[in-house]
Design a protein around this motif. Sequence first.
Motif, PDB file in Angstrom:
ATOM      1  N   PHE A  37       0.802  -1.244   0.077  1.00 52.86           N
ATOM      2  CA  PHE A  37      -0.006   0.183  -0.035  1.00 52.86           C
ATOM      3  C   PHE A  37       0.824   1.027   0.087  1.00 52.86           C
ATOM      4  O   PHE A  37       1.818   1.420   1.003  1.00 52.86           O
ATOM      5  N   HIS A  38       0.844   2.049  -0.988  1.00 46.49           N
ATOM      6  CA  HIS A  38       1.619   3.289  -0.976  1.00 46.49           C
ATOM      7  C   HIS A  38       1.026   4.392  -0.572  1.00 46.49           C
ATOM      8  O   HIS A  38      -0.267   4.819  -0.970  1.00 46.49           O
ATOM      9  N   ILE A  39       1.381   5.125   0.403  1.00 48.07           N
ATOM     10  CA  ILE A  39       0.854   6.392   0.893  1.00 48.07           C
ATOM     11  C   ILE A  39       0.552   7.453  -0.071  1.00 48.07           C
ATOM     12  O   ILE A  39      -0.536   8.021  -0.063  1.00 48.07           O
ATOM     13  N   GLY A  40       1.330   7.398  -1.195  1.00 48.31           N
ATOM     14  CA  GLY A  40       1.402   8.484  -2.145  1.00 48.31           C
ATOM     15  C   GLY A  40       2.102   9.720  -1.951  1.00 48.31           C
ATOM     16  O   GLY A  40       2.890   9.939  -1.114  1.00 48.31           O
ATOM     17  N   THR A  41       1.704  10.672  -2.772  1.00 49.18           N
ATOM     18  CA  THR A  41       2.367  11.928  -2.646  1.00 49.18           C
ATOM     19  C   THR A  41       1.523  13.188  -2.273  1.00 49.18           C
ATOM     20  O   THR A  41       1.843  14.301  -2.274  1.00 49.18           O
ATOM     21  N   PRO A  58     -15.139   7.925  11.212  1.00 49.85           N
ATOM     22  CA  PRO A  58     -13.925   8.142  10.476  1.00 49.85           C
ATOM     23  C   PRO A  58     -13.024   9.433  10.735  1.00 49.85           C
ATOM     24  O   PRO A  58     -13.704  10.209  11.502  1.00 49.85           O
ATOM     25  N   CYS A  59     -11.869   9.290  10.588  1.00 56.75           N
ATOM     26  CA  CYS A  59     -11.010  10.512  10.769  1.00 56.75           C
ATOM     27  C   CYS A  59     -11.412  11.530   9.867  1.00 56.75           C
ATOM     28  O   CYS A  59     -11.966  11.365   8.902  1.00 56.75           O
ATOM     29  N   ILE A  60     -11.496  12.788  10.533  1.00 56.18           N
ATOM     30  CA  ILE A  60     -11.992  13.835   9.795  1.00 56.18           C
ATOM     31  C   ILE A  60     -11.140  14.212   8.289  1.00 56.18           C
ATOM     32  O   ILE A  60     -11.783  14.929   7.432  1.00 56.18           O
ATOM     33  N   PHE A  61      -9.993  13.805   8.303  1.00 60.43           N
ATOM     34  CA  PHE A  61      -9.376  14.005   7.167  1.00 60.43           C
ATOM     35  C   PHE A  61      -9.333  12.699   6.168  1.00 60.43           C
ATOM     36  O   PHE A  61      -9.343  11.362   6.664  1.00 60.43           O
ATOM     37  N   VAL A  65      -5.995   7.096   4.906  1.00 62.58           N
ATOM     38  CA  VAL A  65      -6.135   6.846   6.312  1.00 62.58           C
ATOM     39  C   VAL A  65      -7.389   5.925   6.629  1.00 62.58           C
ATOM     40  O   VAL A  65      -7.041   4.594   6.992  1.00 62.58           O
ATOM     41  N   ASN A  66      -8.214   6.654   6.370  1.00 65.38           N
ATOM     42  CA  ASN A  66      -9.817   5.925   6.347  1.00 65.38           C
ATOM     43  C   ASN A  66      -9.972   4.728   5.498  1.00 65.38           C
ATOM     44  O   ASN A  66     -10.524   3.869   5.790  1.00 65.38           O
ATOM     45  N   SER A  93       4.784   9.426   6.546  1.00 66.85           N
ATOM     46  CA  SER A  93       4.539   8.175   6.995  1.00 66.85           C
ATOM     47  C   SER A  93       4.132   8.275   8.544  1.00 66.85           C
ATOM     48  O   SER A  93       3.442   7.599   8.972  1.00 66.85           O
ATOM     49  N   THR A  94       4.815   9.023   9.270  1.00 69.73           N
ATOM     50  CA  THR A  94       4.315   9.236  10.779  1.00 69.73           C
ATOM     51  C   THR A  94       3.231   9.699  10.990  1.00 69.73           C
ATOM     52  O   THR A  94       2.326   9.304  11.851  1.00 69.73           O
ATOM     53  N   ALA A  95       2.865  10.925  10.023  1.00 70.45           N
ATOM     54  CA  ALA A  95       1.499  11.352  10.259  1.00 70.45           C
ATOM     55  C   ALA A  95       0.376  10.521  10.019  1.00 70.45           C
ATOM     56  O   ALA A  95      -0.397  10.481  10.693  1.00 70.45           O
ATOM     57  N   PHE A  96       0.692   9.721   8.878  1.00 72.69           N
ATOM     58  CA  PHE A  96      -0.173   8.562   8.457  1.00 72.69           C
ATOM     59  C   PHE A  96      -0.395   7.262   9.611  1.00 72.69           C
ATOM     60  O   PHE A  96      -1.467   7.061   9.894  1.00 72.69           O
ATOM     61  N   LEU A  97       0.956   7.089  10.093  1.00 72.80           N
ATOM     62  CA  LEU A  97       0.643   5.903  11.211  1.00 72.80           C
ATOM     63  C   LEU A  97       0.079   6.580  12.480  1.00 72.80           C
ATOM     64  O   LEU A  97      -0.750   5.825  13.077  1.00 72.80           O
TER      65      LEU A  97
END
Length: 206
Positions: A37-41, A58-61, A65-66, A93-97
């Motif tokens: 799974f690629h987080i992307g740009t 779900p997360c508001i963003f 992630v959702n 990556s850390t924001a996503f995690l």
Amino acid sequence: MKVLLLNGSPHEHGCTYTALHEAETALRKHGIETEIFHIGTRPVAGCIACGKCKSGAPCIFDDGVNALAARLDEFDAFIVGAPVYYAGPSGQSTAFLDRLFYSASKKLRGKPAAAVVSCRRGGASAAFDRLNKYFSINSMPIVTSQYWNQVHGNTPEDVLQDAEGLQTMRTLAENMAWLLKCIEAGKAAGVPAPSYEAPTKTNFIR
């Protein structure tokens, strides 16, 4: 059995992918399904501690992630890969995690996990340590290898010359496959999953 490999690099097929793909190839030899799974740009928002996800929403963003959180039940194990930026994992990556673990930690709890980092030269062990903290706070068995899970190089072609790094990825996959098979055998034998107490949370004031 299926393993999720999260690519936290902005480069979909860069150095981090090369490391993850080496592990993926070894896992598939054991008949284990995989998905990268690629987080992307696109920008990934950091958690703003609004608490909405704690109500079950779900997360508001809405930046990936959702979508991944909704699919976590498909996977039996988790490998996170990230490039090293200033001796730490990439910010996206850390924001996503941060948000994935805060909003969907129950779906990940108990699943084997491992971190993989890619760097040009230094900072790998600090980045590796940061990623492993997501797992150790969530009752996830951390899968190890013969060395810290890192590869080195500026380009995927460089990484393909890192013989020790690539071997480390393959050994990681061997250990992951073994643990997944042990868990499956345990379930078949009637070994129950761990039973946890209700969380007790304190701070230094109370």
